[in-house]
Design a protein around this motif. Structure first.
Motif, PDB file in Angstrom:
ATOM      1  N   ALA A 191      19.575 -30.351  -8.916  1.00 34.79           N
ATOM      2  CA  ALA A 191      19.399 -28.907  -9.073  1.00 34.79           C
ATOM      3  C   ALA A 191      18.499 -28.374  -7.955  1.00 34.79           C
ATOM      4  CB  ALA A 191      18.775 -28.603 -10.436  1.00 34.79           C
ATOM      5  N   TYR A 192      18.552 -27.077  -7.732  1.00 34.40           N
ATOM      6  CA  TYR A 192      17.767 -26.478  -6.645  1.00 34.40           C
ATOM      7  C   TYR A 192      16.280 -26.786  -6.798  1.00 34.40           C
ATOM      8  CZ  TYR A 192      21.705 -23.770  -4.741  1.00 34.40           C
ATOM      9  OH  TYR A 192      22.875 -23.397  -4.155  1.00 34.40           O
ATOM     10  N   GLU A 193      15.803 -26.728  -8.048  1.00 37.99           N
ATOM     11  CA  GLU A 193      14.377 -26.998  -8.282  1.00 37.99           C
ATOM     12  C   GLU A 193      14.021 -28.424  -7.853  1.00 37.99           C
ATOM     13  OE1 GLU A 193      16.437 -25.848 -10.607  1.00 37.99           O
ATOM     14  OE2 GLU A 193      15.733 -23.812 -10.996  1.00 37.99           O
ATOM     15  N   GLU A 194      14.906 -29.350  -8.197  1.00 40.30           N
ATOM     16  CA  GLU A 194      14.652 -30.748  -7.843  1.00 40.30           C
ATOM     17  C   GLU A 194      14.670 -30.934  -6.326  1.00 40.30           C
ATOM     18  OE1 GLU A 194      16.464 -33.486 -11.337  1.00 40.30           O
ATOM     19  OE2 GLU A 194      17.900 -32.165 -10.372  1.00 40.30           O
ATOM     20  N   ILE A 195      15.618 -30.256  -5.671  1.00 41.75           N
ATOM     21  CA  ILE A 195      15.700 -30.380  -4.215  1.00 41.75           C
ATOM     22  C   ILE A 195      14.452 -29.799  -3.568  1.00 41.75           C
ATOM     23  CG2 ILE A 195      17.035 -29.737  -2.179  1.00 41.75           C
ATOM     24  CD1 ILE A 195      19.504 -29.671  -3.997  1.00 41.75           C
ATOM     25  N   ALA A 196      13.964 -28.719  -4.143  1.00 40.58           N
ATOM     26  CA  ALA A 196      12.726 -28.138  -3.621  1.00 40.58           C
ATOM     27  C   ALA A 196      11.579 -29.135  -3.737  1.00 40.58           C
ATOM     28  CB  ALA A 196      12.396 -26.856  -4.384  1.00 40.58           C
ATOM     29  N   ALA A 197      11.525 -29.857  -4.864  1.00 39.64           N
ATOM     30  CA  ALA A 197      10.469 -30.855  -5.041  1.00 39.64           C
ATOM     31  C   ALA A 197      10.670 -32.035  -4.095  1.00 39.64           C
ATOM     32  CB  ALA A 197      10.452 -31.338  -6.488  1.00 39.64           C
ATOM     33  N   ILE A 198      11.929 -32.460  -3.933  1.00 31.87           N
ATOM     34  CA  ILE A 198      12.211 -33.628  -3.097  1.00 31.87           C
ATOM     35  C   ILE A 198      11.860 -33.346  -1.636  1.00 31.87           C
ATOM     36  CG2 ILE A 198      14.110 -34.990  -2.124  1.00 31.87           C
ATOM     37  CD1 ILE A 198      15.443 -34.815  -4.901  1.00 31.87           C
ATOM     38  N   THR A 199      12.257 -32.176  -1.161  1.00 36.04           N
ATOM     39  CA  THR A 199      12.040 -31.862   0.248  1.00 36.04           C
ATOM     40  C   THR A 199      10.759 -31.076   0.472  1.00 36.04           C
ATOM     41  OG1 THR A 199      13.423 -29.892   0.014  1.00 36.04           O
ATOM     42  CG2 THR A 199      14.495 -31.871   0.789  1.00 36.04           C
ATOM     43  N   HIS A 241      28.374  -6.689  -0.260  1.00 33.80           N
ATOM     44  CA  HIS A 241      28.848  -7.968  -0.807  1.00 33.80           C
ATOM     45  C   HIS A 241      27.693  -8.950  -0.939  1.00 33.80           C
ATOM     46  CE1 HIS A 241      33.016  -6.789  -0.549  1.00 33.80           C
ATOM     47  NE2 HIS A 241      32.881  -6.478   0.736  1.00 33.80           N
ATOM     48  N   PRO A 242      27.661  -9.683  -2.038  1.00 36.28           N
ATOM     49  CA  PRO A 242      26.558 -10.657  -2.246  1.00 36.28           C
ATOM     50  C   PRO A 242      26.853 -12.012  -1.594  1.00 36.28           C
ATOM     51  CG  PRO A 242      27.930 -10.562  -4.189  1.00 36.28           C
ATOM     52  CD  PRO A 242      28.559  -9.620  -3.176  1.00 36.28           C
ATOM     53  N   PHE A 243      27.275 -11.980  -0.320  1.00 38.26           N
ATOM     54  CA  PHE A 243      27.672 -13.226   0.345  1.00 38.26           C
ATOM     55  C   PHE A 243      26.572 -14.282   0.300  1.00 38.26           C
ATOM     56  CE2 PHE A 243      30.565 -10.519   3.199  1.00 38.26           C
ATOM     57  CZ  PHE A 243      31.617 -10.638   2.294  1.00 38.26           C
ATOM     58  N   VAL A 244      25.340 -13.828   0.549  1.00 39.35           N
ATOM     59  CA  VAL A 244      24.224 -14.780   0.662  1.00 39.35           C
ATOM     60  C   VAL A 244      24.006 -15.553  -0.640  1.00 39.35           C
ATOM     61  CG1 VAL A 244      21.794 -14.976   1.263  1.00 39.35           C
ATOM     62  CG2 VAL A 244      23.200 -13.227   2.342  1.00 39.35           C
ATOM     63  N   ASP A 245      24.371 -14.914  -1.741  1.00 39.41           N
ATOM     64  CA  ASP A 245      24.092 -15.547  -3.030  1.00 39.41           C
ATOM     65  C   ASP A 245      25.291 -16.317  -3.584  1.00 39.41           C
ATOM     66  OD1 ASP A 245      21.475 -14.818  -3.223  1.00 39.41           O
ATOM     67  OD2 ASP A 245      21.917 -12.872  -4.155  1.00 39.41           O
ATOM     68  N   LEU A 299      27.521 -20.238  -7.199  1.00 38.91           N
ATOM     69  CA  LEU A 299      28.398 -21.386  -7.444  1.00 38.91           C
ATOM     70  C   LEU A 299      27.635 -22.531  -8.094  1.00 38.91           C
ATOM     71  CD1 LEU A 299      31.215 -22.638  -6.814  1.00 38.91           C
ATOM     72  CD2 LEU A 299      30.269 -23.378  -4.640  1.00 38.91           C
ATOM     73  N   ASP A 300      26.397 -22.713  -7.673  1.00 37.35           N
ATOM     74  CA  ASP A 300      25.602 -23.829  -8.178  1.00 37.35           C
ATOM     75  C   ASP A 300      24.844 -23.472  -9.452  1.00 37.35           C
ATOM     76  OD1 ASP A 300      26.369 -25.467  -6.073  1.00 37.35           O
ATOM     77  OD2 ASP A 300      24.771 -24.710  -4.770  1.00 37.35           O
ATOM     78  N   GLY A 301      25.043 -22.257  -9.919  1.00 35.33           N
ATOM     79  CA  GLY A 301      24.332 -21.853 -11.131  1.00 35.33           C
ATOM     80  C   GLY A 301      22.837 -21.774 -10.930  1.00 35.33           C
ATOM     81  N   ALA A 302      22.412 -21.376  -9.730  1.00 33.87           N
ATOM     82  CA  ALA A 302      20.981 -21.382  -9.414  1.00 33.87           C
ATOM     83  C   ALA A 302      20.389 -19.978  -9.351  1.00 33.87           C
ATOM     84  CB  ALA A 302      20.744 -22.099  -8.076  1.00 33.87           C
ATOM     85  N   LEU A 303      21.157 -18.979  -9.747  1.00 35.32           N
ATOM     86  CA  LEU A 303      20.617 -17.608  -9.738  1.00 35.32           C
ATOM     87  C   LEU A 303      19.973 -17.310 -11.088  1.00 35.32           C
ATOM     88  CD1 LEU A 303      23.567 -15.665  -8.037  1.00 35.32           C
ATOM     89  CD2 LEU A 303      21.375 -16.321  -7.015  1.00 35.32           C
ATOM     90  N   ILE A 344      11.861 -22.891  -3.226  1.00 33.74           N
ATOM     91  CA  ILE A 344      13.221 -22.873  -3.754  1.00 33.74           C
ATOM     92  C   ILE A 344      14.089 -21.898  -2.959  1.00 33.74           C
ATOM     93  CG2 ILE A 344      12.874 -21.084  -5.509  1.00 33.74           C
ATOM     94  CD1 ILE A 344      14.567 -23.037  -7.331  1.00 33.74           C
ATOM     95  N   GLY A 345      13.476 -20.843  -2.449  1.00 32.45           N
ATOM     96  CA  GLY A 345      14.227 -19.916  -1.608  1.00 32.45           C
ATOM     97  C   GLY A 345      14.731 -20.588  -0.334  1.00 32.45           C
ATOM     98  N   THR A 346      13.894 -21.472   0.209  1.00 33.91           N
ATOM     99  CA  THR A 346      14.302 -22.226   1.399  1.00 33.91           C
ATOM    100  C   THR A 346      15.489 -23.126   1.080  1.00 33.91           C
ATOM    101  OG1 THR A 346      11.951 -22.242   1.941  1.00 33.91           O
ATOM    102  CG2 THR A 346      13.400 -23.643   3.252  1.00 33.91           C
ATOM    103  N   VAL A 347      15.427 -23.772  -0.081  1.00 35.68           N
ATOM    104  CA  VAL A 347      16.526 -24.641  -0.500  1.00 35.68           C
ATOM    105  C   VAL A 347      17.812 -23.830  -0.600  1.00 35.68           C
ATOM    106  CG1 VAL A 347      17.421 -26.024  -2.408  1.00 35.68           C
ATOM    107  CG2 VAL A 347      15.035 -26.237  -1.737  1.00 35.68           C
TER     108      VAL A 347
END
Lengths: 156, 226
Positions: free
Chosen positions: A116-124, B2-6, B11-15, A128-131
């Motif tokens: 998950a993004y949170e995990e990747i943020a912790a790993i790297t 368009h929300p291209f950046v997001d 897709l990853d369910g990270a929003l 989280i915005g950077t991830v």
């Protein structure tokens, strides 16, 4: 990630050794994420060392790729045709090689390892915005390379 | 807009939820974004299906092996040697009373019986002595005098056992040379009887010796191929 299996094996072995030694200091919920953190850091160190020795060219400039969405110029093979193809995976490998190491690490941790993004943020060890940005830019760059090869990919 | 950046994060369910709902609403009414989302999804699935290379060598055991294999190998060799000694001792103890109760006449009976048994055992676990030579040499001294009073043929036993303890693969000629002049005709009758009575415990020791010997050999091999 490193594109050289010998280097990759060295890195993993080195990381395992380091993990073994620092096992007492392991605290956290996910052992897998912890191991990946060590391995990823070693791999990035390795890439930096390689660059210092001039083995690889400087990373491509990271600009505003997120606004560039190349469109297919001519109708290419459908995703179904390309996806089953060894060649498509080869193109993906090539495309990954053009990414910055940080983008590639984040993208592989997400798409291959399923973190998950949170995990990747912790790993790297980054925000989280950077991830989010690295994964999106990396994935988009791969998509652009595929599209440039005539891939439509709309069949998703 | 368009929300291209997001799209990737979507897709990853990270929003987070409000943003996710916004993007979903936009996707429902947009002609461009669903196609791009599908492309990103297809790209991600291609990346996921990249062949993962198998390492050409094991990357873990090299680290773990040295810490415990070497001492365990030595312990196994020592245990194997001790079990052989215990086997020899129990064999003697088992056969000696039978020999004396038979009138002391078949003095060669325990000796030849023991030599029979030792011939079988010296062939299999003798290799374990090669692994841990220190194991076999040391405990011999206390074991030999303890066994002597009960043994009816102390000299031949002692030589046999010392020959075996040194790891020599040929203790049999010595044993045979001592055994035959004592009288071959008599011990042919008395030979098999006393051993069969107490057969369980000596053979148990022999089995233990073989097990530990095999373990020591396996570990030694592991150490060498490292």
């Amino acid at each position: 990630m490193l594109r050289q299996s010998a280097d990759a094996e060295d890195v993993v072995q080195d990381a395992f050794l380091s993990a073994w030694r620092s096992l007492p200091s392991f605290e956290g919920s996910s052992f897998r994420a912890w191991i990946f953190r060590i391995v990823t850091n070693r791999a990035l160190d390795k890439l930096r060392a390689r660059r210092r020795h001039g083995e690889v060219p400087l990373e491509p400039p990271v600009g505003d790729e997120d606004v560039i969405w190349a469109e297919p110029v001519a109708p290419g093979p459908e995703l179904a045709d390309l996806a089953g193809d060894r060649e498509a995976l080869g193109v993906v490998e090539e495309a990954l090689a053009t990414l910055s190491a940080d983008q590639r690490a984040a993208l592989l941790l997400r798409d291959v390892e399923g973190f998950a993004y949170e995990e990747i943020a912790a790993i790297t060890a980054c925000e989280i915005g950077t991830v989010k940005s690295r994964i999106h830019r990396g994935r988009l760059a791969v998509r652009n390379v595929l599209v440039a090869r005539g891939w439509k990919g709309s069949a998703g | 807009m368009h929300p291209f950046v997001d799209l990737s994060a979507y897709l990853d369910g990270a929003l987070d939820e409000p943003r996710r709902a916004e993007v979903a609403a936009h996707l429902a009414g947009c002609s461009v974004c669903p196609g791009r989302l599908a492309q990103l999804r297809a790209t991600a699935s291609l990346i996921r299906r990249l062949p993962s290379p198998a390492p050409s060598r094991s990357l873990v055991p090299r680290l773990a092996a040295p810490f415990w294999i070497a001492p365990l190998r030595t312990l196994s060799a020592v245990a194997s040697g001790l079990a052989v000694l215990a086997f020899a001792a129990t064999t003697l103890i088992a056969s000696a009373p039978a020999a004396t109760s038979a009138g002391g006449a078949p003095a060669a009976a325990p000796a030849s019986a023991a030599s029979n048994l030792e011939r079988t055992d010296s062939s299999s676990p003798s290799s374990s002595f090669g692994v841990g030579p220190a194991a076999s040499g040391q405990p011999l001294a206390p074991a030999a005098p303890a066994a002597q009073p009960s043994s009816s043929a102390p000299t031949s036993d002692a030589t046999k056992r010392s020959a075996q303890g040194q790891g020599a693969a040929t203790p049999t000629p010595v044993a045979k040379g001592e055994a035959t002049p004592e009288g071959r005709a008599r011990d042919a009758v008395a030979q098999s009887e006393p051993i069969r009575r107490e057969v369980a415990s000596p053979w148990l020791w022999l089995a233990v010796a073989i097990l530990f010997g095999a373990l020591a050999l396996a570990l030694q091999r592991r150490l060498r191929t490292r």
